[in-house]
Design a protein around this motif. Structure first.
Motif, PDB file in Angstrom:
ATOM      1  N   MET A   1       3.100  15.425   5.793  1.00 61.20           N
ATOM      2  CA  MET A   1       2.711  15.237   7.191  1.00 61.20           C
ATOM      3  C   MET A   1       2.946  13.795   7.641  1.00 61.20           C
ATOM      4  N   LEU A   2       2.515  12.825   6.818  1.00 59.66           N
ATOM      5  CA  LEU A   2       2.715  11.427   7.204  1.00 59.66           C
ATOM      6  C   LEU A   2       4.204  11.084   7.270  1.00 59.66           C
ATOM      7  N   ALA A   3       4.936  11.512   6.264  1.00 59.80           N
ATOM      8  CA  ALA A   3       6.362  11.176   6.208  1.00 59.80           C
ATOM      9  C   ALA A   3       7.151  11.827   7.335  1.00 59.80           C
TER      10      ALA A   3
ATOM     11  N   SER B   1      -3.329  23.068  13.398  1.00 59.78           N
ATOM     12  CA  SER B   1      -2.835  22.545  12.122  1.00 59.78           C
ATOM     13  C   SER B   1      -1.555  21.746  12.348  1.00 59.78           C
ATOM     14  N   HIS B   2      -1.351  20.742  11.506  1.00 61.93           N
ATOM     15  CA  HIS B   2      -0.114  19.973  11.600  1.00 61.93           C
ATOM     16  C   HIS B   2       1.068  20.889  11.268  1.00 61.93           C
ATOM     17  N   PRO B   3       2.160  20.807  12.022  1.00 59.91           N
ATOM     18  CA  PRO B   3       3.285  21.732  11.795  1.00 59.91           C
ATOM     19  C   PRO B   3       3.938  21.606  10.424  1.00 59.91           C
ATOM     20  N   ASN B   4       3.774  20.470   9.757  1.00 60.27           N
ATOM     21  CA  ASN B   4       4.388  20.295   8.438  1.00 60.27           C
ATOM     22  C   ASN B   4       3.468  20.676   7.289  1.00 60.27           C
TER      23      ASN B   4
ATOM     24  N   ILE C   1       0.851  -1.184   0.000  1.00 56.51           N
ATOM     25  CA  ILE C   1       0.000   0.000   0.000  1.00 56.51           C
ATOM     26  C   ILE C   1       0.892   1.241   0.000  1.00 56.51           C
ATOM     27  N   VAL C   2       0.653   2.122  -0.985  1.00 52.80           N
ATOM     28  CA  VAL C   2       1.445   3.346  -1.116  1.00 52.80           C
ATOM     29  C   VAL C   2       0.525   4.548  -0.924  1.00 52.80           C
ATOM     30  N   ALA C   3       0.831   5.370   0.082  1.00 49.60           N
ATOM     31  CA  ALA C   3       0.097   6.614   0.307  1.00 49.60           C
ATOM     32  C   ALA C   3       0.880   7.758  -0.335  1.00 49.60           C
ATOM     33  N   VAL C   4       0.176   8.613  -1.065  1.00 56.12           N
ATOM     34  CA  VAL C   4       0.824   9.721  -1.764  1.00 56.12           C
ATOM     35  C   VAL C   4       0.420  11.032  -1.096  1.00 56.12           C
ATOM     36  N   GLU C   5       1.413  11.915  -0.892  1.00 60.82           N
ATOM     37  CA  GLU C   5       1.117  13.227  -0.330  1.00 60.82           C
ATOM     38  C   GLU C   5       1.948  14.295  -1.042  1.00 60.82           C
TER      39      GLU C   5
END
Length: 497
Positions: free
Chosen positions: A208-210, A226-229, A198-202
């Motif tokens: 944020m995930l990475a 908000s997420h800092p990234n 499974i590959v998630a793309v952002e």
């Protein structure tokens, strides 16, 4: 083809299409094309699932207003579902989302409450929560609702597996917004074959995930910041400014094997290439997902099967940078084609000049003459028009914008077809004004002319003078450019033809 009871029965069973030109030689890249859903996106599945689950559990009462925060596709899907089922719908949406999404939702009957772009996705979510609590609305909570991933486990993933019966799926690639699509499909695919990756793309500028940084939440589990990234990016519907609880579940269940980062420019490039080389019309987020799939494909061995999600249609992006380079005017190549034959050209007349022939006088119908004169005398502003003429609509739009009451006599309407009244009225107007075109406009009994004559009179102030003499004070006139009400094809051209 099948017969369906309602439009809701047409959701799902979307096609998987193999790329023929964009994939590396020997590598099989397949696209799950969700624009085949009735409202053009993968969110139709989730919209129906959330409403049906709420009906089954009793958390949504008959006639209760539904509310949700969305960048557009979920709202459009919900607008369809709520229209069919009879629920009022309120949508909160950042003002930065494309205007065509707002119009689609309003066309389907929803109310759309915009939030400042500076408040990002978390701002529109906060607004939805506040409105739900204040007014007693049913809040869909698409970022947390189990019905979201469950519908993809039951339907989307099941469709993919059925289409690959007896074959291995090596990779599944998807972007994420709520995370429901990624979570729901990944669960089922992993259950069927643990070796499927499974590959998630952002977005590459908003990873944020990475980052490995956890999402900040308050003690109640709500998003607290908000997420800092997070950084603004081009992929509408993708990667809001927070990591949803559904994506956190995908992480905690160790469903995501790899994270791929893609740029906005590559997303737009591949969306255009999909259209121009494969004939598949999608938006920026689909182009971004394909970019992630091609990262995998370029390093994969021949025979590898890669499935990626194309979540929506390109029609959601007409006002976005995706279409910035697509002109409405002819380019030089198109102009050259136009000039290569003699007829129907803008730079020369295709009608040979002929000596002027004086028209035979037309007998004016007395009843029509009296009707025109009485109408002009009894109404301060009169528009003799055609029902669907774009120039007539432009004049009507200006009057409505300035809050000017007017009488529209639509001479081609059914009401004026009896005894050929419309033609007779037009002949009277031509006799009075010397003009054979429609519309013809009168203010305070004085003939102004046609549509552009009206606009000229507004600009030079003579129309306002006549209106005030007739006891009408235009409103909302500040900053109005009447020529903006003309059809787009009549706007000033960007090139000389």
């Amino acid at each position: 083809m099948a017969r369906y009871e309602t439009v809701l029965d047409t959701i799902g069973n979307t096609p998987i299409i193999k790329l023929q030109k964009l994939a590396p030689e020997g590598v099989n890249v397949y696209c799950k094309v969700e624009s085949f859903n009735p409202m053009g996106s993968v969110k139709d599945r989730m919209a129906l699932a959330i409403i049906e689950k709420a009906e089954q559990t009793g958390t949504l009462r008959p006639g209760q207003t539904v509310i949700e925060s969305t960048s557009g596709n979920t709202g459009i899907g919900l607008a369809m579902v709520c229209a069919q089922k009879g629920y009022p719908l309120v949508i909160t949406m950042s003002e930065s989302s494309s205007v065509e999404r707002r119009k689609l939702m309003r066309f389907l009957g929803a109310r759309v409450v915009l939030t400042p772009a500076s408040e990002k996705g978390s701002g529109m979510l906060k607004k939805a929560i506040e409105l739900a609590e204040l007014h007693g609305y049913f809040l869909c909570r698409q970022f947390d609702n189990d019905a979201n991933p469950d519908v993809h486990t039951r339907t989307t993933a099941a469709e993919i597996l059925a289409d690959f019966a007896g074959e291995k799926i090596d990779y599944f690639v998807s972007g994420f917004g709520t995370g429901g699509t990624l979570l729901g499909i990944s669960r089922r695919l992993k259950q069927a074959d643990k070796t499927t990756k499974i590959v998630a793309v952002e977005p590459d500028n908003s990873q944020m995930l990475a980052s490995g940084i956890a999402q900040a939440r308050d003690p109640s589990g709500n998003i607290s910041a908000s997420h800092p990234n997070f950084r603004p990016h081009l992929m509408q519907g993708w990667a809001p400014d927070f990591i949803s609880s559904l994506i956190e579940r995908a992480q905690s269940e160790q469903l995501i094997d790899e994270i791929a980062a893609v740029s906005g420019s590559e997303a737009m490039n591949l969306a255009r290439q999909l259209a121009q080389k494969e004939g598949i019309f999608v938006g920026t987020s689909a182009g971004a997902t394909l970019a992630g799939a091609l990262i995998i494909a370029k390093r994969s061995a021949p025979g590898t099967n890669i499935v990626c999600m194309l979540p929506d249609t390109g029609e959601r992006y007409l006002s976005t940078p995706l279409f910035d380079d697509i002109s409405t005017d002819m380019n030089e190549e198109e102009l050259a084609l136009s000039r290569s034959t003699a007829s129907c050209r803008f730079d020369v007349s295709s009608t040979p000049s002929k000596p002027a022939v004086k028209a035979a006088p037309v007998a004016i119908d007395e009843e029509a003459r009296k009707f025109v004169e009485a109408t002009v005398a009894n109404h301060s502003v009169v528009l003799f028009a055609l029902e669907w003429c774009e120039f007539c609509w432009s004049a009507r739009k200006l009057f409505n914008r300035l809050d000017i009451p007017f009488k529209s006599i639509d001479i081609d309407s059914v009401a004026f077809q009896k005894n050929d009244q419309g033609r007779k009225i037009r002949e009277v107007l031509a006799h009075h004004t010397g003009a054979v075109t429609i519309p013809q406009i009168y203010i305070g009994g004085k003939h102004i002319g046609g549509c552009t004559d009206l606009f000229d009179a507004v600009v030079d102030g003579s129309a306002e003078k006549l209106l005030r003499e007739a006891g009408i004070a235009p409103k909302n006139a500040d900053g109005v450019n009447p020529y903006e009400f003309l059809p787009k094809w009549l706007q000033p051209r960007s090139m000389t033809v």
